[in-house]
Design an enzyme around this catalytic site. Structure first.
Site, PDB file in Angstrom:
ATOM      1  N   GLN A  92     -18.834  -2.387 -34.558  1.00 42.69           N
ATOM      2  CA  GLN A  92     -19.389  -2.933 -33.317  1.00 42.69           C
ATOM      3  C   GLN A  92     -18.852  -4.338 -33.081  1.00 42.69           C
ATOM      4  O   GLN A  92     -19.132  -4.941 -32.059  1.00 42.69           O
ATOM      5  CB  GLN A  92     -20.919  -2.999 -33.412  1.00 42.69           C
ATOM      6  CG  GLN A  92     -21.569  -1.639 -33.575  1.00 42.69           C
ATOM      7  CD  GLN A  92     -23.067  -1.773 -33.796  1.00 42.69           C
ATOM      8  OE1 GLN A  92     -23.856  -1.649 -32.881  1.00 42.69           O
ATOM      9  NE2 GLN A  92     -23.465  -2.039 -35.025  1.00 42.69           N
ATOM     10  N   ASN A  93     -18.120  -4.855 -34.073  1.00 47.79           N
ATOM     11  CA  ASN A  93     -17.648  -6.238 -33.982  1.00 47.79           C
ATOM     12  C   ASN A  93     -16.416  -6.345 -33.102  1.00 47.79           C
ATOM     13  O   ASN A  93     -15.592  -5.435 -33.041  1.00 47.79           O
ATOM     14  CB  ASN A  93     -17.333  -6.786 -35.373  1.00 47.79           C
ATOM     15  CG  ASN A  93     -18.584  -6.893 -36.218  1.00 47.79           C
ATOM     16  OD1 ASN A  93     -19.687  -6.813 -35.698  1.00 47.79           O
ATOM     17  ND2 ASN A  93     -18.416  -7.048 -37.513  1.00 47.79           N
ATOM     18  N   VAL A  94     -16.291  -7.507 -32.511  1.00 48.23           N
ATOM     19  CA  VAL A  94     -15.145  -7.746 -31.646  1.00 48.23           C
ATOM     20  C   VAL A  94     -14.130  -8.660 -32.341  1.00 48.23           C
ATOM     21  O   VAL A  94     -13.076  -8.951 -31.779  1.00 48.23           O
ATOM     22  CB  VAL A  94     -15.594  -8.341 -30.289  1.00 48.23           C
ATOM     23  CG1 VAL A  94     -16.485  -7.345 -29.556  1.00 48.23           C
ATOM     24  CG2 VAL A  94     -16.315  -9.681 -30.451  1.00 48.23           C
ATOM     25  N   ASP A  95     -14.455  -9.115 -33.564  1.00 49.92           N
ATOM     26  CA  ASP A  95     -13.498  -9.950 -34.293  1.00 49.92           C
ATOM     27  C   ASP A  95     -12.424  -9.071 -34.936  1.00 49.92           C
ATOM     28  O   ASP A  95     -12.487  -7.834 -34.884  1.00 49.92           O
ATOM     29  CB  ASP A  95     -14.237 -10.819 -35.348  1.00 49.92           C
ATOM     30  CG  ASP A  95     -14.870  -9.989 -36.463  1.00 49.92           C
ATOM     31  OD1 ASP A  95     -14.159  -9.183 -37.103  1.00 49.92           O
ATOM     32  OD2 ASP A  95     -16.084 -10.132 -36.715  1.00 49.92           O
ATOM     33  N   HIS A 110     -16.995  -1.941 -29.234  1.00 48.42           N
ATOM     34  CA  HIS A 110     -17.366  -2.943 -28.220  1.00 48.42           C
ATOM     35  C   HIS A 110     -16.201  -3.823 -27.794  1.00 48.42           C
ATOM     36  O   HIS A 110     -16.399  -4.875 -27.198  1.00 48.42           O
ATOM     37  CB  HIS A 110     -18.515  -3.811 -28.738  1.00 48.42           C
ATOM     38  CG  HIS A 110     -19.780  -3.034 -28.936  1.00 48.42           C
ATOM     39  ND1 HIS A 110     -20.835  -3.478 -29.688  1.00 48.42           N
ATOM     40  CD2 HIS A 110     -20.157  -1.811 -28.477  1.00 48.42           C
ATOM     41  CE1 HIS A 110     -21.807  -2.568 -29.687  1.00 48.42           C
ATOM     42  NE2 HIS A 110     -21.408  -1.546 -28.971  1.00 48.42           N
ATOM     43  N   THR A 177     -25.793  -4.113 -39.805  1.00 52.81           N
ATOM     44  CA  THR A 177     -26.153  -3.857 -38.407  1.00 52.81           C
ATOM     45  C   THR A 177     -27.660  -3.653 -38.284  1.00 52.81           C
ATOM     46  O   THR A 177     -28.267  -3.014 -39.131  1.00 52.81           O
ATOM     47  CB  THR A 177     -25.387  -2.638 -37.835  1.00 52.81           C
ATOM     48  OG1 THR A 177     -25.919  -2.322 -36.552  1.00 52.81           O
ATOM     49  CG2 THR A 177     -25.454  -1.426 -38.729  1.00 52.81           C
TER      50      THR A 177
HETATM   51  P1  NAD Z   1     -27.114  -7.658 -35.102  1.00 53.31           P
HETATM   52  O1  NAD Z   1     -26.975  -9.145 -35.034  1.00 53.31           O
HETATM   53  O2  NAD Z   1     -28.037  -6.998 -34.151  1.00 53.31           O
HETATM   54  O3  NAD Z   1     -27.554  -7.310 -36.578  1.00 53.31           O
HETATM   55  C1  NAD Z   1     -26.886  -7.868 -37.663  1.00 53.31           C
HETATM   56  C2  NAD Z   1     -27.579  -7.370 -38.917  1.00 53.31           C
HETATM   57  O4  NAD Z   1     -26.819  -7.843 -40.021  1.00 53.31           O
HETATM   58  C3  NAD Z   1     -29.005  -7.880 -39.075  1.00 53.31           C
HETATM   59  O5  NAD Z   1     -29.864  -6.758 -39.312  1.00 53.31           O
HETATM   60  C4  NAD Z   1     -28.953  -8.785 -40.304  1.00 53.31           C
HETATM   61  O6  NAD Z   1     -30.096  -8.677 -41.122  1.00 53.31           O
HETATM   62  C5  NAD Z   1     -27.726  -8.260 -41.029  1.00 53.31           C
HETATM   63  N1  NAD Z   1     -27.043  -9.283 -41.816  1.00 53.31           N
HETATM   64  C6  NAD Z   1     -26.919 -10.593 -41.567  1.00 53.31           C
HETATM   65  N2  NAD Z   1     -26.203 -11.191 -42.515  1.00 53.31           N
HETATM   66  C7  NAD Z   1     -25.854 -10.224 -43.403  1.00 53.31           C
HETATM   67  C8  NAD Z   1     -25.103 -10.216 -44.607  1.00 53.31           C
HETATM   68  N3  NAD Z   1     -24.560 -11.330 -45.101  1.00 53.31           N
HETATM   69  N4  NAD Z   1     -24.946  -9.034 -45.259  1.00 53.31           N
HETATM   70  C9  NAD Z   1     -25.505  -7.898 -44.784  1.00 53.31           C
HETATM   71  N5  NAD Z   1     -26.230  -7.841 -43.645  1.00 53.31           N
HETATM   72  C10 NAD Z   1     -26.387  -9.005 -42.968  1.00 53.31           C
HETATM   73  O7  NAD Z   1     -25.651  -7.049 -35.043  1.00 53.31           O
HETATM   74  P2  NAD Z   1     -25.177  -5.616 -34.622  1.00 53.31           P
HETATM   75  O8  NAD Z   1     -26.127  -4.564 -35.088  1.00 53.31           O
HETATM   76  O9  NAD Z   1     -23.735  -5.533 -34.981  1.00 53.31           O
HETATM   77  O10 NAD Z   1     -25.343  -5.735 -33.050  1.00 53.31           O
HETATM   78  C11 NAD Z   1     -24.358  -5.358 -32.319  1.00 53.31           C
HETATM   79  C12 NAD Z   1     -23.777  -6.419 -31.377  1.00 53.31           C
HETATM   80  O11 NAD Z   1     -23.385  -7.681 -31.908  1.00 53.31           O
HETATM   81  C13 NAD Z   1     -22.528  -5.832 -30.860  1.00 53.31           C
HETATM   82  O12 NAD Z   1     -22.589  -5.769 -29.479  1.00 53.31           O
HETATM   83  C14 NAD Z   1     -21.402  -6.769 -31.312  1.00 53.31           C
HETATM   84  O13 NAD Z   1     -20.319  -6.697 -30.426  1.00 53.31           O
HETATM   85  C15 NAD Z   1     -22.097  -8.071 -31.337  1.00 53.31           C
HETATM   86  N6  NAD Z   1     -21.553  -9.166 -32.155  1.00 53.31           N
HETATM   87  C16 NAD Z   1     -20.366  -9.068 -32.837  1.00 53.31           C
HETATM   88  C17 NAD Z   1     -19.928 -10.132 -33.622  1.00 53.31           C
HETATM   89  C18 NAD Z   1     -18.592 -10.052 -34.319  1.00 53.31           C
HETATM   90  O14 NAD Z   1     -17.627  -9.513 -33.763  1.00 53.31           O
HETATM   91  N7  NAD Z   1     -18.482 -10.539 -35.540  1.00 53.31           N
HETATM   92  C19 NAD Z   1     -20.708 -11.260 -33.772  1.00 53.31           C
HETATM   93  C20 NAD Z   1     -21.929 -11.314 -33.053  1.00 53.31           C
HETATM   94  C21 NAD Z   1     -22.327 -10.274 -32.257  1.00 53.31           C
END
Ligand code: NAD
Length: 236
Positions: A92-95, A110, A177
């Site tokens: 789901q990440n965009v990185d 995404h 997630t």
């Molecule tokens: P979310 O933020 O809803 O959930 C992230 C989950 O990761 C949380 O439940 C949290 O407890 C858990 N978490 C946090 N740190 C952790 C770690 N070190 N190890 C294991 N788990 C950990 O994210 P999601 O479910 O991916 O929501 C989706 C949306 O977020 C998407 O639309 C996505 O595009 C977007 N998004 C992406 C990025 C990215 O590309 N890196 C960053 C922020 C948001």
């Protein structure tokens, strides 16, 4: 007829939590992106129509941040699975942190922040790396470029392709997630009864039927799971 389970196939499904320890803020965690920027301000087609420069600025800032971060031990371990398995990473990440350590088959549901696309022809997608996209930057059909990101109310990319991968994978690893964003979250329920299914999340809020759940940091738990799978053994 349903497909046979392929014991050599691993599907890894990741969310923002897998990149959190690299320093990329998660979506909803405390201190996450949306505490400082309202979703409705930046991630909707409506906002793009009314305030495109705000939207571009938001994603330019996210793109610049990519310069400062590195893939972590979880991304590296996931890439290492390819030494033994046919691996599909569905994120789901965009990185671009999975790709940076060599994951070769990554589906970005995404979108990808390192790409921009035409606003008149969605097939015109351009690699931009960490460069800014500004008003006045046009595609070859003379329309404004937009971030190659799926905004709220838009369809995710490659949904059917991703769902199908769950149907025959022998091993499934879900990492970082909150499982609140659909339809991505429902995909993991497509996994087969006979597949080994693991969920690693820092803060597990819900039971995932059929999955062994580990409340742990991605960088600590994912390498352990990968080492076991590379040795051909089950996790528990
Ligand atoms: P979310 O933020 O809803 O959930 C992230 C989950 O990761 C949380 O439940 C949290 O407890 C858990 N978490 C946090 N740190 C952790 C770690 N070190 N190890 C294991 N788990 C950990 O994210 P999601 O479910 O991916 O929501 C989706 C949306 O977020 C998407 O639309 C996505 O595009 C977007 N998004 C992406 C990025 C990215 O590309 N890196 C960053 C922020 C948001």
């Amino acid at each position: 007829m349903s497909k046979e389970i392929n014991k050599n196939k691993v599907v890894v499904f990741t969310g923002a939590g897998v990149s959190a320890e690299s320093g990329i803020l998660t979506f909803r965690d405390s201190g996450g992106l949306w505490n400082t920027h309202k979703v409705t301000e930046v991630a909707t087609p409506q906002e793009w129509r009314t305030n495109p420069s705000l939207v571009l600025d938001f994603y330019n800032e996210r793109r610049r941040q990519l310069k400062e971060v590195e893939p972590n031990a979880a991304h590296c371990a996931i890439a290492k699975l390819e030494e033994r398995y046919e691996v599909v990473v569905i994120t789901q990440n965009v990185d671009d942190l999975h790709e940076r350590v060599g994951s070769s088959n990554v589906i970005h549901l995404h979108g990808e922040i390192t790409k921009a696309r035409s606003t008149v022809d969605p097939k015109l997608v351009y690699e931009i790396g960490i460069s800014d996209v500004n008003l006045g930057m046009l595609c070859e059909k003379d329309s404004q470029l937009r971030p190659h990101i799926v905004w709220f109310h838009e369809n995710v990319f490659d949904e059917q392709l991703a769902r199908n991968h769950f149907k025959d994978a022998g091993r499934i690893l879900v990492v970082g997630t909150s499982l609140v964003v659909q339809p991505a979250a429902s995909m993991i329920k497509r996994a087969r009864h006979g597949a080994e299914k693991i969920f690693v999340n820092f803060d597990i809020e819900r039971v995932l039927y059929g999955y062994k759940c580990f409340s742990a940091k991605a960088t600590e738990m994912v390498p352990v799971i990968v080492e076991k799978w590379l040795s051909g053994i089950k996790v528990v």
